[in-house]
Design an enzyme around this catalytic site. Structure first.
Site, PDB file in Angstrom:
ATOM      1  N   CYS A 186       0.989  -1.755   0.014  1.00 30.85           N
ATOM      2  CA  CYS A 186       0.035  -0.128   0.221  1.00 30.85           C
ATOM      3  C   CYS A 186       0.528   1.189   0.299  1.00 30.85           C
ATOM      4  O   CYS A 186       2.024   0.889  -0.493  1.00 30.85           O
ATOM      5  CB  CYS A 186      -0.945   0.501   1.212  1.00 30.85           C
ATOM      6  SG  CYS A 186      -0.279  -0.479   2.232  1.00 30.85           S
ATOM      7  N   ASN A 237       1.906   1.435   4.206  1.00 26.83           N
ATOM      8  CA  ASN A 237       2.307   0.127   5.016  1.00 26.83           C
ATOM      9  C   ASN A 237       1.792  -0.355   6.172  1.00 26.83           C
ATOM     10  O   ASN A 237       2.856  -0.318   7.059  1.00 26.83           O
ATOM     11  CB  ASN A 237       3.973  -0.442   5.018  1.00 26.83           C
ATOM     12  CG  ASN A 237       4.283  -1.580   5.022  1.00 26.83           C
ATOM     13  OD1 ASN A 237       5.260  -1.979   5.917  1.00 26.83           O
ATOM     14  ND2 ASN A 237       3.554  -2.707   5.281  1.00 26.83           N
ATOM     15  N   CYS A 239      -1.419   0.676   8.046  1.00 29.03           N
ATOM     16  CA  CYS A 239      -2.566   0.486   7.262  1.00 29.03           C
ATOM     17  C   CYS A 239      -2.966  -1.103   6.786  1.00 29.03           C
ATOM     18  O   CYS A 239      -3.607  -1.750   7.180  1.00 29.03           O
ATOM     19  CB  CYS A 239      -3.323   1.712   6.810  1.00 29.03           C
ATOM     20  SG  CYS A 239      -3.928   3.164   8.337  1.00 29.03           S
ATOM     21  N   ARG A 240      -3.171  -0.794   5.564  1.00 29.19           N
ATOM     22  CA  ARG A 240      -3.928  -2.165   4.378  1.00 29.19           C
ATOM     23  C   ARG A 240      -2.911  -2.927   4.551  1.00 29.19           C
ATOM     24  O   ARG A 240      -3.363  -4.295   4.328  1.00 29.19           O
ATOM     25  CB  ARG A 240      -4.509  -1.280   3.465  1.00 29.19           C
ATOM     26  CG  ARG A 240      -5.145  -0.185   3.478  1.00 29.19           C
ATOM     27  CD  ARG A 240      -5.395   0.822   2.008  1.00 29.19           C
ATOM     28  NE  ARG A 240      -4.276   1.657   1.554  1.00 29.19           N
ATOM     29  CZ  ARG A 240      -4.225   2.078   0.804  1.00 29.19           C
ATOM     30  NH1 ARG A 240      -5.653   2.209  -0.057  1.00 29.19           N
ATOM     31  NH2 ARG A 240      -3.428   2.652   0.426  1.00 29.19           N
ATOM     32  N   SER A 241      -1.903  -2.719   3.967  1.00 29.62           N
ATOM     33  CA  SER A 241      -0.658  -4.377   3.402  1.00 29.62           C
ATOM     34  C   SER A 241      -0.510  -4.791   4.491  1.00 29.62           C
ATOM     35  O   SER A 241      -0.965  -6.256   4.591  1.00 29.62           O
ATOM     36  CB  SER A 241       0.077  -3.464   2.891  1.00 29.62           C
ATOM     37  OG  SER A 241       1.318  -2.732   3.637  1.00 29.62           O
ATOM     38  N   ASP A 271      -9.121   3.465   1.627  1.00 32.99           N
ATOM     39  CA  ASP A 271      -7.616   3.936   2.691  1.00 32.99           C
ATOM     40  C   ASP A 271      -8.671   4.281   3.765  1.00 32.99           C
ATOM     41  O   ASP A 271      -8.828   5.219   4.085  1.00 32.99           O
ATOM     42  CB  ASP A 271      -6.348   4.795   2.055  1.00 32.99           C
ATOM     43  CG  ASP A 271      -5.335   5.039   2.996  1.00 32.99           C
ATOM     44  OD1 ASP A 271      -5.546   4.169   4.708  1.00 32.99           O
ATOM     45  OD2 ASP A 271      -4.533   5.263   2.679  1.00 32.99           O
TER      46      ASP A 271
HETATM   47  P1  4NP Z   1      -1.844   2.718   3.690  1.00 34.34           P
HETATM   48  O1  4NP Z   1      -2.147   4.018   4.169  1.00 34.34           O
HETATM   49  O2  4NP Z   1      -1.270   3.131   2.882  1.00 34.34           O
HETATM   50  O3  4NP Z   1      -3.047   1.870   4.084  1.00 34.34           O
HETATM   51  O4  4NP Z   1      -0.598   2.735   5.389  1.00 34.34           O
HETATM   52  C1  4NP Z   1      -2.004   5.473   4.758  1.00 34.34           C
HETATM   53  C2  4NP Z   1      -1.308   5.347   5.977  1.00 34.34           C
HETATM   54  C3  4NP Z   1      -0.578   6.391   6.649  1.00 34.34           C
HETATM   55  C4  4NP Z   1      -0.657   8.080   5.209  1.00 34.34           C
HETATM   56  C5  4NP Z   1      -1.113   7.177   4.795  1.00 34.34           C
HETATM   57  C6  4NP Z   1      -1.874   6.221   3.869  1.00 34.34           C
HETATM   58  N1  4NP Z   1       0.232   9.153   5.571  1.00 34.34           N
HETATM   59  O5  4NP Z   1      -0.087  10.551   4.484  1.00 34.34           O
HETATM   60  O6  4NP Z   1       0.408   8.689   6.683  1.00 34.34           O
END
Ligand code: 4NP
Length: 145
Positions: free
Chosen positions: A9, A12, A14-16, A120
Site C-alpha cells: 500500500c 505500510n 494500515c492496509r498492507s 484507505d
Molecule cells: P496505508 O495508509 O497506505 O494503508 O498504510 C496510509 C497511512 C499513512 C498515510 C497515508 C496512507 N500518510 O499519509 O501518512
C-alpha cells in the site's frame, strides 16, 4: 502449494499490514510480507486504530514494522498484491528489466461487489470496513492461488 506473497500500500501502516496479518493466519504455510511505496513510516508498527480494530477480531499485527517497497522485491515473491491502482503503478515503475513477477489488485481476487480498490482507512477512518474487505479478498486470493 506454498506461496510467497507481498502486499503493498502507500504507508505500510494500515492496509498492507492488515492484508499481511489476515493472510498469514488463513494460509500459515505461505511466506507473507508487506511494504509501502512511500518511506513515510519506515520502521513504525501498524497504525494504532488499525491494530485495535484487527485485535478486536483476533488478528494480531503488532510485530510488523513498515518498510519501503524496492525493485529487489520483484525477485523475492511469486506475486505482488497492490491495494489500489495508484500503488500498482508505483510498483510497476520499479519493475526490473526481464522481471515477469505478476502484480495484481487485491480486490481482483474478490467478487464484483468488492470494487476496484481497498479504500484507505487512514483517511476514511472505516477500519472495520477495511478489514471486512481484506478478509474477502484474502479468502479469494487463497482459493485462486
Ligand atoms: P496505508 O495508509 O497506505 O494503508 O498504510 C496510509 C497511512 C499513512 C498515510 C497515508 C496512507 N500518510 O499519509 O501518512
Amino acid at each position: 502449494m506454498s506461496k510467497r506473497i507481498l502486499f503493498v500500500c502507500l504507508g505500510n501502516i494500515c492496509r498492507s499490514p492488515s492484508a499481511h496479518a489476515v493472510t498469514r493466519r488463513l494460509a500459515p504455510g505461505w511466506e507473507i510480507d508487506s511494504a509501502g511505496t512511500s518511506d513515510w513510516h519506515v520502521g513504525e508498527p501498524p497504525y494504532g486504530p488499525m491494530q485495535q480494530a484487527a485485535r478486536a477480531r483476533g488478528i494480531e499485527m503488532g510485530d510488523l514494522r513498515a518498510r519501503q517497497f524496492h525493485a529487489g522485491d520483484f525477485g523475492r515473491f511469486d506475486l505482488i498484491v497492490a491495494m489500489d491502482a495508484d500503488n500498482l503503478a508505483r510498483i510497476e515503475a520499479l519493475r526490473p528489466a526481464g522481471s515477469t513477477t505478476p502484480v495484481r489488485l487485491f480486490t481482483g481476487f474478490a467478487g464484483p461487489d468488492a470494487g476496484d480498490h481497498v479504500p484507505d482507512p487512514y483517511y476514511t477512518r472505516d477500519f472495520d470496513g477495511c478489514l471486512d474487505l481484506i478478509e474477502i479478498c484474502a479468502k479469494g486470493l487463497i482459493e485462486t492461488a
